[in-house]
Design a protein around this motif. Structure first.
Motif, PDB file in Angstrom:
ATOM      1  N   ASP A  78      -3.395  -6.137   1.717  1.00 33.32           N
ATOM      2  CA  ASP A  78      -4.644  -6.338   0.984  1.00 33.32           C
ATOM      3  C   ASP A  78      -5.156  -7.752   1.227  1.00 33.32           C
ATOM      4  O   ASP A  78      -4.387  -8.674   1.482  1.00 33.32           O
ATOM      5  CB  ASP A  78      -4.440  -6.120  -0.516  1.00 33.32           C
ATOM      6  N   ARG A  79      -6.471  -7.920   1.119  1.00 33.88           N
ATOM      7  CA  ARG A  79      -7.091  -9.212   1.373  1.00 33.88           C
ATOM      8  C   ARG A  79      -7.608  -9.837   0.087  1.00 33.88           C
ATOM      9  O   ARG A  79      -7.773  -9.166  -0.938  1.00 33.88           O
ATOM     10  CB  ARG A  79      -8.221  -9.078   2.392  1.00 33.88           C
ATOM     11  N   VAL A  80      -7.889 -11.109   0.153  1.00 32.09           N
ATOM     12  CA  VAL A  80      -8.376 -11.865  -1.001  1.00 32.09           C
ATOM     13  C   VAL A  80      -9.855 -11.592  -1.224  1.00 32.09           C
ATOM     14  O   VAL A  80     -10.634 -11.516  -0.270  1.00 32.09           O
ATOM     15  CB  VAL A  80      -8.142 -13.375  -0.776  1.00 32.09           C
ATOM     16  N   HIS A  81     -10.237 -11.451  -2.493  1.00 29.01           N
ATOM     17  CA  HIS A  81     -11.647 -11.363  -2.865  1.00 29.01           C
ATOM     18  C   HIS A  81     -12.147 -12.786  -3.088  1.00 29.01           C
ATOM     19  O   HIS A  81     -11.869 -13.413  -4.125  1.00 29.01           O
ATOM     20  CB  HIS A  81     -11.795 -10.521  -4.133  1.00 29.01           C
ATOM     21  N   SER A 104      -7.580 -14.057  -5.881  1.00 27.72           N
ATOM     22  CA  SER A 104      -7.631 -12.755  -6.533  1.00 27.72           C
ATOM     23  C   SER A 104      -7.497 -11.661  -5.476  1.00 27.72           C
ATOM     24  O   SER A 104      -8.242 -11.640  -4.499  1.00 27.72           O
ATOM     25  CB  SER A 104      -8.955 -12.596  -7.285  1.00 27.72           C
ATOM     26  N   VAL A 105      -6.541 -10.747  -5.681  1.00 26.34           N
ATOM     27  CA  VAL A 105      -6.305  -9.645  -4.737  1.00 26.34           C
ATOM     28  C   VAL A 105      -6.486  -8.338  -5.510  1.00 26.34           C
ATOM     29  O   VAL A 105      -5.538  -7.800  -6.089  1.00 26.34           O
ATOM     30  CB  VAL A 105      -4.900  -9.728  -4.106  1.00 26.34           C
ATOM     31  N   PRO A 106      -7.715  -7.828  -5.576  1.00 28.18           N
ATOM     32  CA  PRO A 106      -7.997  -6.673  -6.436  1.00 28.18           C
ATOM     33  C   PRO A 106      -7.189  -5.427  -6.086  1.00 28.18           C
ATOM     34  O   PRO A 106      -6.856  -4.643  -6.966  1.00 28.18           O
ATOM     35  CB  PRO A 106      -9.502  -6.433  -6.226  1.00 28.18           C
ATOM     36  N   GLY A 107      -6.879  -5.225  -4.807  1.00 29.87           N
ATOM     37  CA  GLY A 107      -6.139  -4.025  -4.421  1.00 29.87           C
ATOM     38  C   GLY A 107      -4.800  -3.910  -5.094  1.00 29.87           C
ATOM     39  O   GLY A 107      -4.297  -2.810  -5.332  1.00 29.87           O
ATOM     40  N   GLU A 108      -4.190  -5.054  -5.433  1.00 27.98           N
ATOM     41  CA  GLU A 108      -2.896  -5.060  -6.092  1.00 27.98           C
ATOM     42  C   GLU A 108      -3.010  -5.400  -7.572  1.00 27.98           C
ATOM     43  O   GLU A 108      -1.994  -5.459  -8.270  1.00 27.98           O
ATOM     44  CB  GLU A 108      -1.973  -6.089  -5.424  1.00 27.98           C
ATOM     45  N   SER A 109      -4.223  -5.636  -8.055  1.00 20.79           N
ATOM     46  CA  SER A 109      -4.432  -6.102  -9.427  1.00 20.79           C
ATOM     47  C   SER A 109      -3.538  -7.297  -9.704  1.00 20.79           C
ATOM     48  O   SER A 109      -2.801  -7.349 -10.702  1.00 20.79           O
ATOM     49  CB  SER A 109      -4.160  -4.973 -10.425  1.00 20.79           C
ATOM     50  N   HIS A 127       2.910 -21.133   2.033  1.00 18.87           N
ATOM     51  CA  HIS A 127       3.730 -20.595   0.937  1.00 18.87           C
ATOM     52  C   HIS A 127       2.811 -19.769   0.045  1.00 18.87           C
ATOM     53  O   HIS A 127       1.669 -20.157  -0.208  1.00 18.87           O
ATOM     54  CB  HIS A 127       4.364 -21.733   0.140  1.00 18.87           C
ATOM     55  N   SER A 128       3.310 -18.639  -0.429  1.00 12.86           N
ATOM     56  CA  SER A 128       2.497 -17.800  -1.309  1.00 12.86           C
ATOM     57  C   SER A 128       3.385 -17.199  -2.390  1.00 12.86           C
ATOM     58  O   SER A 128       4.489 -16.748  -2.124  1.00 12.86           O
ATOM     59  CB  SER A 128       1.803 -16.684  -0.513  1.00 12.86           C
ATOM     60  N   THR A 129       2.880 -17.227  -3.621  1.00 14.93           N
ATOM     61  CA  THR A 129       3.595 -16.632  -4.740  1.00 14.93           C
ATOM     62  C   THR A 129       2.629 -15.741  -5.522  1.00 14.93           C
ATOM     63  O   THR A 129       1.450 -16.058  -5.681  1.00 14.93           O
ATOM     64  CB  THR A 129       4.195 -17.697  -5.672  1.00 14.93           C
ATOM     65  N   GLU A 130       3.164 -14.641  -6.027  1.00 14.58           N
ATOM     66  CA  GLU A 130       2.332 -13.641  -6.694  1.00 14.58           C
ATOM     67  C   GLU A 130       2.542 -13.668  -8.195  1.00 14.58           C
ATOM     68  O   GLU A 130       3.674 -13.688  -8.678  1.00 14.58           O
ATOM     69  CB  GLU A 130       2.668 -12.238  -6.170  1.00 14.58           C
ATOM     70  N   TYR A 131       1.446 -13.659  -8.932  1.00 11.05           N
ATOM     71  CA  TYR A 131       1.480 -13.469 -10.370  1.00 11.05           C
ATOM     72  C   TYR A 131       0.989 -12.056 -10.621  1.00 11.05           C
ATOM     73  O   TYR A 131      -0.140 -11.723 -10.250  1.00 11.05           O
ATOM     74  CB  TYR A 131       0.605 -14.492 -11.093  1.00 11.05           C
ATOM     75  N   THR A 132       1.832 -11.210 -11.199  1.00 10.78           N
ATOM     76  CA  THR A 132       1.564  -9.777 -11.205  1.00 10.78           C
ATOM     77  C   THR A 132       0.570  -9.323 -12.271  1.00 10.78           C
ATOM     78  O   THR A 132       0.281  -8.130 -12.364  1.00 10.78           O
ATOM     79  CB  THR A 132       2.878  -8.995 -11.375  1.00 10.78           C
ATOM     80  N   SER A 254      12.852  -2.399  -6.713  1.00  5.79           N
ATOM     81  CA  SER A 254      11.736  -2.702  -5.809  1.00  5.79           C
ATOM     82  C   SER A 254      10.403  -2.270  -6.416  1.00  5.79           C
ATOM     83  O   SER A 254      10.335  -1.330  -7.219  1.00  5.79           O
ATOM     84  CB  SER A 254      11.923  -1.984  -4.466  1.00  5.79           C
ATOM     85  N   ARG A 255       9.360  -2.961  -6.016  1.00  2.00           N
ATOM     86  CA  ARG A 255       8.000  -2.534  -6.345  1.00  2.00           C
ATOM     87  C   ARG A 255       7.665  -1.286  -5.539  1.00  2.00           C
ATOM     88  O   ARG A 255       8.000  -1.178  -4.357  1.00  2.00           O
ATOM     89  CB  ARG A 255       7.019  -3.654  -5.984  1.00  2.00           C
ATOM     90  N   ARG A 256       7.007  -0.347  -6.179  1.00  2.11           N
ATOM     91  CA  ARG A 256       6.543   0.850  -5.488  1.00  2.11           C
ATOM     92  C   ARG A 256       5.029   0.839  -5.395  1.00  2.11           C
ATOM     93  O   ARG A 256       4.334   0.531  -6.363  1.00  2.11           O
ATOM     94  CB  ARG A 256       7.004   2.125  -6.199  1.00  2.11           C
ATOM     95  N   VAL A 257       4.522   1.139  -4.225  1.00  2.00           N
ATOM     96  CA  VAL A 257       3.085   1.293  -4.006  1.00  2.00           C
ATOM     97  C   VAL A 257       2.881   2.698  -3.478  1.00  2.00           C
ATOM     98  O   VAL A 257       3.351   3.039  -2.388  1.00  2.00           O
ATOM     99  CB  VAL A 257       2.551   0.250  -3.016  1.00  2.00           C
ATOM    100  N   GLY A 258       2.221   3.515  -4.273  1.00  3.96           N
ATOM    101  CA  GLY A 258       2.102   4.923  -3.893  1.00  3.96           C
ATOM    102  C   GLY A 258       3.462   5.583  -3.979  1.00  3.96           C
ATOM    103  O   GLY A 258       4.136   5.555  -5.005  1.00  3.96           O
ATOM    104  N   ASP A 259       3.899   6.154  -2.863  1.00  3.45           N
ATOM    105  CA  ASP A 259       5.180   6.866  -2.849  1.00  3.45           C
ATOM    106  C   ASP A 259       6.255   6.116  -2.068  1.00  3.45           C
ATOM    107  O   ASP A 259       7.244   6.702  -1.648  1.00  3.45           O
ATOM    108  CB  ASP A 259       4.995   8.270  -2.255  1.00  3.45           C
ATOM    109  N   ARG A 260       6.086   4.803  -1.891  1.00  3.10           N
ATOM    110  CA  ARG A 260       7.073   4.067  -1.101  1.00  3.10           C
ATOM    111  C   ARG A 260       7.434   2.739  -1.764  1.00  3.10           C
ATOM    112  O   ARG A 260       6.637   2.154  -2.492  1.00  3.10           O
ATOM    113  CB  ARG A 260       6.543   3.800   0.307  1.00  3.10           C
TER     114      ARG A 260
END
Length: 399
Positions: A78-81, A104-109, A127-132, A254-260
């Motif tokens: 996903d890309r940044v908005h 902000s990465v809307p695809g992952e909320s 370096h990149s860190t995600e806040y969920t 693990s995080r799941r996205v869809g069925d994986r």
């Protein structure tokens, strides 16, 4: 964190929307725009994240940072908005250009803290860190920055003072602190004092955070809220690198996205807040001194998780189970030295009854807690409670 009031569209943004809506014929492709410098969030009359850093007004630096952010992709591509993102800091640190972007990465909320450094005539995401939680990054007041020399923090305008792990006030320039001594694999406490604002009329004397250590690998976000201080007590003497491992409590689901599964993303079991511990009981193996069994609990973006901690009485290694989601019957697989165990924990009442497979050897058997050797093949345990029976499995292959 206290809520923050968001501004509406700027006049320029509104004009662009009107042009797109009223133009005749094909709509011209929208021209790419540079990232805003600072972030458009207010707490009363206070700008929470104003432009910071010696390069904040450098148009060439802003354009180069924007280009790098536009090209960046998350682990699930996903890309940044860009219109809802912003450059929180742009300046030189230890003689090297550094930019920090709330993306902000809307695809992952989700929100990502992107750290960019200069590479020749361009910037790269180093370096990149995600806040969920979506948008929650800019609601925070202390953000971690990992440099080659160690940990720094970027603080919002609401922070009046930041106290480091050694109990001393951390100094800084343009919101970016000096280097702070944070161990690689140990949790340490930070305490922010927040000034009085519209959302915090009395301010806040002690806004506590845990830094899980500089060994925390991206995209895992290393700061955990610890309002009560229970997390500091719970993680005392625990190896946070082991906690974060793929078989450890914080990294095992693990995080799941869809069925994986997406193992390169932040685990579903990664902590956000409310880390705490309670004693389950004692466990003696092979005639040795009894070890203490503890239940570690914490909040994640996916709800409450828990795990078991085995603390031997001697100098032996502390053993951690993988995480388990909250269930009426908690099941933990605990790989203690010499054998693997299954630990069953539940809220015991006069109406609850635990059933285990035939020939199960109960090493510990008391209300609310049973410990047994881990079955060689998958076996089912059940808890009858409140007119409903709950079934859980343990053993090889792992559930």
């Amino acid at each position: 964190m206290a809520p923050v009031r968001w501004r509406g569209l700027t006049a320029t943004g509104l004009s662009a929307l009107l042009v797109a809506a009223t133009a005749c014929g094909p709509v011209a492709e929208r021209e790419p725009r540079d990232l805003r410098v600072g972030y458009d969030s207010m707490d009363g009359s206070l700008t929470v994240w104003p432009p910071r850093g010696s390069l904040a007004e450098d148009a060439a630096a802003t354009a180069a940072v924007t280009e790098a952010v536009r090209d960046w992709r998350s682990p699930v591509d996903d890309r940044v908005h860009l219109p809802s993102s912003g450059i929180l800091f742009s300046g030189e640190v230890d003689g090297v250009p550094l930019a920090l972007v709330a993306a902000s990465v809307p695809g992952e909320s989700a929100s990502w803290l992107l750290q960019l450094t200069r590479d020749g005539d361009r910037y790269v995401v180093s370096h990149s860190t995600e806040y969920t939680d979506p948008g929650y990054l800019v609601y925070s007041d202390v953000l971690p920055v990992q440099t080659s020399a160690g940990r720094r923090y970027l603080t919002s305008e609401r922070v009046r003072r930041l106290v480091g792990p050694d109990g001393r006030t951390v100094s800084g320039t343009d919101g970016l602190t000096e280097q702070v001594d944070v161990p690689q694999c140990r949790a340490v406490t930070l305490t922010a004092t927040l000034r009085s604002t519209e959302s915090l009329p009395r301010g806040r004397a002690a806004d506590r955070l845990l830094d899980l250590g500089t060994g925390t690998a991206g995209p895992r976000y290393p700061l955990v809220r610890d309002e009560s201080g229970s997390g500091r007590r719970a993680l005392t003497d625990l190896d946070t690198c082991a906690l974060a491992g793929e078989d450890g409590p914080f990294g095992s689901i693990s995080r799941r996205v869809g069925d994986r599964d997406v193992p390169q993303s932040v685990p579903a079991s990664w902590p956000k807040a409310k880390v705490a511990v309670r004693t389950l009981g004692e466990l003696a193996l092979g005639g040795g001194e009894p070890a203490e069994l503890e239940q570690l609990t914490w909040e994640t973006a996916d709800g409450t998780m828990s795990a078991v901690v085995y603390r031997p009485a001697d100098a032996g290694p502390v053993v951690l189970s993988p995480a388990d989601r909250t269930n009426p019957l908690q099941v933990y697989e605990l790989p203690v030295p010499g054998q693997s165990l299954v630990v069953l924990s539940w809220r015991s009442t006069k109406d609850t009854t635990l059933s285990v497979p035939p020939n199960t050897t109960r090493l510990v058997d008391r209300p609310g807690l049973v410990v047994a050797p881990l079955p060689e093949r998958s076996e089912t345990f059940s808890l009858a409670a409140d007119e409903k029976t709950h079934y859980r499995s343990a053993g090889s292959p792992r559930r």
